[in-house]
Motif scaffolding. Structure first.
Motif, PDB file in Angstrom:
ATOM      1  N   ASP A  55       0.902  -1.297  -0.020  1.00  0.00           N
ATOM      2  CA  ASP A  55       0.088   0.061   0.119  1.00  0.00           C
ATOM      3  C   ASP A  55       0.925   1.442  -0.006  1.00  0.00           C
ATOM      4  O   ASP A  55       1.793   1.355   1.090  1.00  0.00           O
ATOM      5  CB  ASP A  55      -0.700   0.200   1.332  1.00  0.00           C
ATOM      6  CG  ASP A  55      -1.917  -1.007   1.348  1.00  0.00           C
ATOM      7  OD1 ASP A  55      -2.589  -1.171   0.082  1.00  0.00           O
ATOM      8  OD2 ASP A  55      -2.073  -1.763   2.229  1.00  0.00           O
ATOM      9  N   LEU A  56       0.739   1.974  -1.079  1.00  0.00           N
ATOM     10  CA  LEU A  56       1.674   3.109  -1.318  1.00  0.00           C
ATOM     11  C   LEU A  56       1.081   4.248  -1.979  1.00  0.00           C
ATOM     12  O   LEU A  56       0.543   3.858  -3.206  1.00  0.00           O
ATOM     13  CB  LEU A  56       2.996   2.751  -1.794  1.00  0.00           C
ATOM     14  CG  LEU A  56       4.198   3.709  -2.015  1.00  0.00           C
ATOM     15  CD1 LEU A  56       4.535   4.357  -0.731  1.00  0.00           C
ATOM     16  CD2 LEU A  56       5.525   3.106  -2.715  1.00  0.00           C
ATOM     17  N   GLU A  57       1.226   5.405  -1.791  1.00  0.00           N
ATOM     18  CA  GLU A  57       0.819   6.569  -2.459  1.00  0.00           C
ATOM     19  C   GLU A  57       2.070   7.439  -2.980  1.00  0.00           C
ATOM     20  O   GLU A  57       3.078   7.742  -2.003  1.00  0.00           O
ATOM     21  CB  GLU A  57      -0.086   7.260  -1.604  1.00  0.00           C
ATOM     22  CG  GLU A  57      -0.756   8.698  -2.581  1.00  0.00           C
ATOM     23  CD  GLU A  57      -1.786   9.544  -1.685  1.00  0.00           C
ATOM     24  OE1 GLU A  57      -1.229  10.481  -1.166  1.00  0.00           O
ATOM     25  OE2 GLU A  57      -2.729   8.997  -1.380  1.00  0.00           O
ATOM     26  N   LEU A  58       2.249   7.732  -4.256  1.00  0.00           N
ATOM     27  CA  LEU A  58       3.080   8.538  -4.909  1.00  0.00           C
ATOM     28  C   LEU A  58       2.613   9.894  -5.327  1.00  0.00           C
ATOM     29  O   LEU A  58       1.853  10.130  -6.203  1.00  0.00           O
ATOM     30  CB  LEU A  58       3.858   7.796  -5.943  1.00  0.00           C
ATOM     31  CG  LEU A  58       4.700   6.663  -5.981  1.00  0.00           C
ATOM     32  CD1 LEU A  58       4.250   5.550  -5.212  1.00  0.00           C
ATOM     33  CD2 LEU A  58       5.424   6.390  -7.111  1.00  0.00           C
ATOM     34  N   PRO A  59       2.707  11.258  -4.669  1.00  0.00           N
ATOM     35  CA  PRO A  59       2.008  12.205  -4.655  1.00  0.00           C
ATOM     36  C   PRO A  59       2.381  12.850  -6.021  1.00  0.00           C
ATOM     37  O   PRO A  59       3.372  12.770  -6.593  1.00  0.00           O
ATOM     38  CB  PRO A  59       2.710  12.988  -3.764  1.00  0.00           C
ATOM     39  CG  PRO A  59       3.270  12.003  -2.752  1.00  0.00           C
ATOM     40  CD  PRO A  59       3.812  11.054  -3.240  1.00  0.00           C
ATOM     41  N   PRO A 106       3.346  12.814 -17.961  1.00  0.00           N
ATOM     42  CA  PRO A 106       2.968  13.474 -16.454  1.00  0.00           C
ATOM     43  C   PRO A 106       3.716  12.516 -15.574  1.00  0.00           C
ATOM     44  O   PRO A 106       3.921  12.859 -14.566  1.00  0.00           O
ATOM     45  CB  PRO A 106       1.229  13.600 -16.447  1.00  0.00           C
ATOM     46  CG  PRO A 106       1.044  12.133 -17.166  1.00  0.00           C
ATOM     47  CD  PRO A 106       2.015  12.372 -18.672  1.00  0.00           C
ATOM     48  N   VAL A 107       4.065  11.080 -15.816  1.00  0.00           N
ATOM     49  CA  VAL A 107       4.621  10.248 -15.055  1.00  0.00           C
ATOM     50  C   VAL A 107       6.086  10.084 -15.725  1.00  0.00           C
ATOM     51  O   VAL A 107       6.066   9.569 -16.591  1.00  0.00           O
ATOM     52  CB  VAL A 107       3.768   9.053 -14.946  1.00  0.00           C
ATOM     53  CG1 VAL A 107       4.407   8.100 -13.985  1.00  0.00           C
ATOM     54  CG2 VAL A 107       2.432   9.454 -14.185  1.00  0.00           C
ATOM     55  N   MET A 108       6.935   9.513 -14.788  1.00  0.00           N
ATOM     56  CA  MET A 108       8.349   9.188 -15.219  1.00  0.00           C
ATOM     57  C   MET A 108       8.752   8.220 -14.044  1.00  0.00           C
ATOM     58  O   MET A 108       8.605   8.410 -13.064  1.00  0.00           O
ATOM     59  CB  MET A 108       9.269  10.418 -15.388  1.00  0.00           C
ATOM     60  CG  MET A 108       9.161  11.396 -16.481  1.00  0.00           C
ATOM     61  SD  MET A 108      10.594  12.498 -16.643  1.00  0.00           S
ATOM     62  CE  MET A 108      11.837  11.444 -16.927  1.00  0.00           C
ATOM     63  N   LEU A 109       9.157   7.150 -14.970  1.00  0.00           N
ATOM     64  CA  LEU A 109       9.718   5.984 -13.953  1.00  0.00           C
ATOM     65  C   LEU A 109      11.303   5.901 -14.512  1.00  0.00           C
ATOM     66  O   LEU A 109      11.656   6.036 -15.504  1.00  0.00           O
ATOM     67  CB  LEU A 109       9.116   4.556 -14.382  1.00  0.00           C
ATOM     68  CG  LEU A 109       7.637   4.447 -14.280  1.00  0.00           C
ATOM     69  CD1 LEU A 109       7.034   3.318 -14.672  1.00  0.00           C
ATOM     70  CD2 LEU A 109       7.154   5.001 -13.131  1.00  0.00           C
ATOM     71  N   THR A 156       5.445  13.609 -11.901  1.00  0.00           N
ATOM     72  CA  THR A 156       5.251  12.659 -10.896  1.00  0.00           C
ATOM     73  C   THR A 156       6.220  11.621 -11.085  1.00  0.00           C
ATOM     74  O   THR A 156       6.138  10.984 -12.144  1.00  0.00           O
ATOM     75  CB  THR A 156       3.848  12.229 -10.727  1.00  0.00           C
ATOM     76  OG1 THR A 156       3.028  13.134 -10.526  1.00  0.00           O
ATOM     77  CG2 THR A 156       3.547  11.031  -9.802  1.00  0.00           C
ATOM     78  N   ILE A 157       7.279  11.345 -10.239  1.00  0.00           N
ATOM     79  CA  ILE A 157       8.503  10.492 -10.623  1.00  0.00           C
ATOM     80  C   ILE A 157       8.738   9.449  -9.660  1.00  0.00           C
ATOM     81  O   ILE A 157       8.536   9.615  -8.504  1.00  0.00           O
ATOM     82  CB  ILE A 157       9.565  11.295 -10.667  1.00  0.00           C
ATOM     83  CG1 ILE A 157       9.564  12.369 -11.722  1.00  0.00           C
ATOM     84  CG2 ILE A 157      10.858  10.510 -11.110  1.00  0.00           C
ATOM     85  CD1 ILE A 157      10.522  13.067 -11.970  1.00  0.00           C
ATOM     86  N   ALA A 158       8.905   8.414 -10.271  1.00  0.00           N
ATOM     87  CA  ALA A 158       9.078   7.123  -9.209  1.00  0.00           C
ATOM     88  C   ALA A 158      10.657   6.745  -9.490  1.00  0.00           C
ATOM     89  O   ALA A 158      10.916   6.552 -10.785  1.00  0.00           O
ATOM     90  CB  ALA A 158       8.260   5.908  -9.337  1.00  0.00           C
ATOM     91  N   ILE A 159      11.682   6.457  -8.646  1.00  0.00           N
ATOM     92  CA  ILE A 159      12.929   6.302  -8.733  1.00  0.00           C
ATOM     93  C   ILE A 159      13.375   5.172  -8.080  1.00  0.00           C
ATOM     94  O   ILE A 159      12.910   5.227  -7.006  1.00  0.00           O
ATOM     95  CB  ILE A 159      14.003   7.403  -8.669  1.00  0.00           C
ATOM     96  CG1 ILE A 159      13.620   8.767  -9.677  1.00  0.00           C
ATOM     97  CG2 ILE A 159      15.428   7.107  -8.819  1.00  0.00           C
ATOM     98  CD1 ILE A 159      14.395   9.897  -9.324  1.00  0.00           C
ATOM     99  N   VAL A 160      14.014   4.139  -8.623  1.00  0.00           N
ATOM    100  CA  VAL A 160      14.573   3.038  -8.210  1.00  0.00           C
ATOM    101  C   VAL A 160      16.117   3.219  -7.805  1.00  0.00           C
ATOM    102  O   VAL A 160      16.748   3.542  -9.069  1.00  0.00           O
ATOM    103  CB  VAL A 160      14.390   1.678  -8.651  1.00  0.00           C
ATOM    104  CG1 VAL A 160      15.331   0.630  -8.320  1.00  0.00           C
ATOM    105  CG2 VAL A 160      12.843   1.271  -8.531  1.00  0.00           C
ATOM    106  N   THR A 161      16.549   2.856  -6.698  1.00  0.00           N
ATOM    107  CA  THR A 161      17.933   2.950  -6.342  1.00  0.00           C
ATOM    108  C   THR A 161      18.078   2.002  -5.201  1.00  0.00           C
ATOM    109  O   THR A 161      17.363   1.983  -4.502  1.00  0.00           O
ATOM    110  CB  THR A 161      18.306   4.418  -5.942  1.00  0.00           C
ATOM    111  OG1 THR A 161      19.921   4.350  -5.909  1.00  0.00           O
ATOM    112  CG2 THR A 161      17.853   4.955  -4.921  1.00  0.00           C
TER     113      THR A 161
END
Length: 316
Positions: A22-26, A153-156, A186-191
């Motif tokens: 359960d997670l929200e990415l603003p 609008p979204v970047m991964l 709205t960006i999600a980054i994996v590191t």
């Protein structure tokens, strides 16, 4: 806004990569997924654009379940940046940037593509080069420009800067944050790098083994209030030092700077600089001091390492 509701991913061999997420990415913010290898952070990222399908639960963008959308159409509206850039080697830099616009019938946007290259720090002269003619850092810049080309609008971003040396990495991070300040994606980054997560993230989601979310919060919250021993160990024993990045130095006691003394060789800081900046300066100074200067570089006074310690004691 991107939301995960009770999301689970179990692969055919029985491996559970993500369990009850359960997670929200603003909207308009950077959320960083971080954690040890095999914790499900990349799997979670790829479920957003349906490169991996969830076993259960819902991944949604602005309230719309991604599984209700055509995968190709969905992906054209989401920028995607991967490690080593993933450029087409047989295409020029310009054609790489125009990949998605051409797919949606906007292949003549040459001027916009050139503008994007300049925005990521590459001159227009690079447009006709091929990826093999670029350095690793330059290729990553092209990858970011390509992801922005359709104005999604979204970047991964999956380990976007991990394949370059530390100096170039810091430059790319700084450039990326400048771009985000202008564009508000709205960006999600994996590191896997907690330092990178702290630098880039508005919020950080820490994953633990088994695909469970251990903690989500601002960088400052993770550094100062880790939820449990796992997060505490993952963030590192120097989390207190990292946390100084979020404390301003404006309240430091200033000692008079001697008249006629030169600033040559002195470490200097300004209003708004963090305590971490001042600590670094005092620790590397032979005298244990740092000089505060005004906007024109004139000395306002100096501080000693002990003054930082005293201020931290007052704030406890």
């Amino acid at each position: 806004m991107i939301t995960f509701e009770a999301v689970r991913k179990q692969f055919p061999d029985g491996t559970v990569a993500v369990d009850g997420l359960d997670l929200e990415l603003p909207t308009g913010r950077i959320t960083v997924f971080v954690g040890p290898s095999g914790c499900g952070k990349t799997t979670s990222l790829r479920m957003i654009n349906r490169m991996i399908e969830p076993t259960g639960g819902t991944v949604a963008i602005d309230g719309k379940d991604v599984r209700a959308q055509d995968p190709a159409t969905l992906r054209r509206g989401i920028g995607y940046v991967i490690q080593h850039a993933g450029l087409f080697p047989h295409k020029t830099v310009l054609d790489n940037v125009l990949t998605v616009p051409k797919l949606v019938g906007r292949g003549r946007e040459r001027n916009r593509a050139l503008e994007l290259l300049e925005r990521v720090g590459l001159p227009a002269a690079f447009a006709d080069r091929y990826p093999a003619q670029l350095s690793g850092g330059q290729q990553q810049r092209v990858g970011v420009a390509r992801a922005l080309a359709a104005d999604p609008p979204v970047m991964l971003m999956d380990e976007p800067f991990s394949a370059v040396d530390p100096i170039v990495r810091a430059q790319l991070q700084e450039e990326f944050l400048r771009l985000q300040a202008e564009l508000g994606k709205t960006i999600a980054i994996v590191t896997h790098d907690i330092d990178e997560a702290v630098v880039l993230g508005d919020r950080i989601a820490v994953f633990r083994q088994g695909g469970h979310l251990a903690q989500v919060g601002t960088p400052e919250e993770l550094l100062t209030k880790p939820a449990d021993e796992f997060v505490r160990n993952f963030v590192g024993r120097d989390r207190g030092y990292r946390g100084l990045s979020f404390q301003r130095s404006d309240d430091l006691l200033l000692h008079p700077f001697p008249a006629g003394r030169s600033l040559d060789g002195e470490g200097t800081f300004r209003d708004g600089d963090s305590l971490r900046v001042v600590v670094d300066l005092t620790l590397t100074s032979p005298t244990g001091t740092a000089v505060k200067v005004d906007a024109d570089g004139r000395p306002l006074g100096f501080v000693h390492h002990r003054d930082v310690v005293d201020l931290l004691e007052q704030r406890r």
